[in-house]
Design an enzyme around this catalytic site. Sequence first.
Site, short mmCIF file in Angstrom:
data_model
loop_
_atom_site.label_atom_id
_atom_site.label_comp_id
_atom_site.label_asym_id
_atom_site.label_seq_id
_atom_site.Cartn_x
_atom_site.Cartn_y
_atom_site.Cartn_z
N GLU A 282 17.07 -65.76 79.98
CA GLU A 282 17.56 -66.26 78.70
C GLU A 282 16.88 -67.57 78.30
O GLU A 282 17.35 -68.24 77.39
CB GLU A 282 19.09 -66.48 78.74
CG GLU A 282 19.93 -65.25 79.10
CD GLU A 282 20.07 -64.24 77.97
OE1 GLU A 282 19.45 -64.44 76.91
OE2 GLU A 282 20.79 -63.25 78.16
N HIS B 150 25.49 -70.64 79.86
CA HIS B 150 25.96 -69.28 79.59
C HIS B 150 26.67 -68.75 80.82
O HIS B 150 26.14 -68.84 81.93
CB HIS B 150 24.76 -68.39 79.22
CG HIS B 150 25.05 -66.93 79.32
ND1 HIS B 150 26.08 -66.32 78.62
CD2 HIS B 150 24.47 -65.94 80.03
CE1 HIS B 150 26.10 -65.04 78.92
NE2 HIS B 150 25.15 -64.77 79.78
N HIS C 94 29.63 -65.57 82.39
CA HIS C 94 30.31 -64.28 82.18
C HIS C 94 31.81 -64.50 82.41
O HIS C 94 32.33 -64.24 83.49
CB HIS C 94 29.74 -63.22 83.12
CG HIS C 94 28.31 -62.88 82.84
ND1 HIS C 94 27.57 -62.03 83.62
CD2 HIS C 94 27.48 -63.30 81.85
CE1 HIS C 94 26.33 -61.92 83.13
NE2 HIS C 94 26.25 -62.69 82.06
N GLU D 275 45.63 -77.88 72.99
CA GLU D 275 44.52 -78.82 72.85
C GLU D 275 43.18 -78.16 72.52
O GLU D 275 42.16 -78.83 72.37
CB GLU D 275 44.43 -79.72 74.09
CG GLU D 275 45.66 -80.62 74.10
CD GLU D 275 45.69 -81.71 75.15
OE1 GLU D 275 44.68 -81.90 75.85
OE2 GLU D 275 46.73 -82.36 75.26
N HIS E 69 29.99 -59.53 76.91
CA HIS E 69 29.00 -60.19 77.76
C HIS E 69 29.48 -61.55 78.28
O HIS E 69 29.44 -61.78 79.48
CB HIS E 69 27.68 -60.33 76.97
CG HIS E 69 26.54 -60.85 77.77
ND1 HIS E 69 25.22 -60.59 77.48
CD2 HIS E 69 26.51 -61.64 78.87
CE1 HIS E 69 24.43 -61.19 78.36
NE2 HIS E 69 25.18 -61.83 79.21
O1 2HA Z 1 21.71 -62.40 84.40
O2 2HA Z 1 23.52 -63.63 82.40
O3 2HA Z 1 22.49 -62.86 80.11
C1 2HA Z 1 21.56 -63.50 83.62
C2 2HA Z 1 22.36 -63.32 82.41
C3 2HA Z 1 21.71 -62.73 81.23
ZN ZN Z 2 24.67 -63.01 80.77
#
Ligand code: 2HA
Ligand code: ZN
Length: 276
Positions: free
Chosen positions: A117, A141, A143, A171, A212
């Site tokens: 990414e 990022h 999950h 909050e 995602h």
């Molecule tokens: O595996 O999370 O979006 C890496 C990620 C791709």
């Molecule tokens: Zn991801």
Amino acid sequence: MSIEETPCIQGFVRMCNDGWNQGWHERNGGNLTYRMTDEDVAAVKPYFTEEPGNWVEMGVCAEDLAGQYFITTGSGKYMRNVALATSDAIGIVEINDKGDSYRIVWGLDNGGRPTSEFPTHFLNHSVRAKATQGANRVIYHAHTPAVIAMTNILPLDARTFSRELWKTMTECIVVFPMGVGVVPWMVPGGSEIAVATSELMKTYDAAIWSQHGLFCSGPDFDTTFGLMHTIEKSAQIWCQTRAINGNQPFANTITDEGLRQIGKDFNIEVNEAFLD
Ligand code: 2HA
Ligand code: ZN
């Protein structure tokens, strides 16, 4: 002294480990990048490899980030390994003077590459730096399971998600007063999701990726981790409430007037477009 003892690497490693401990990083899931300050770069430069890697084109361009350095997690690397095998799992890259290529100057041992990414992070660093007069330096990022669960059942628009999250935990509106953006389902790692996310990050500092996870930005590791944590916690409470409540509307939620009042009392500008 080793590079692992410098404040920027320590903060980066701690954040990866905290995310792993939260259960947000199964396998190689999730990624983190940090745009380094001049002081950070000065502190780590003595540890750079003698021969930097080759320049690699990113497929995206941001002239305003030319010459900058980023710490990045590695493609296919596991967050749970970052603290144990730091120079294998993460690295430092330098951006060329056109702002369209990177080269590895430290870490990602054994032929590693920056996160899949990275082009998405890079484009969003440019957008967030512009939106915050240079203040934002972190893109994260993860999950996050409860946020993902919400995307399986709610309409995929920013207004719906922002309101549900704000009204579930008091909050939230203080932590993300603009709300959260929502990206419909897309193939990960490509330029389509990079561009779609960067459009939303002009307005929001967090964007949900349907089915995602979550994509957050902030000025430092604490604030960015805190943003991710707050959104996911509210989502968790929302999912638990939904599970014990079936499809009934929640009997008690924070009113729109209540949300406005928080904005007034905390002296923060909330996104009026998302209030009734
Ligand atoms: O595996 O999370 O979006 C890496 C990620 C791709
Ligand atoms: Zn991801």
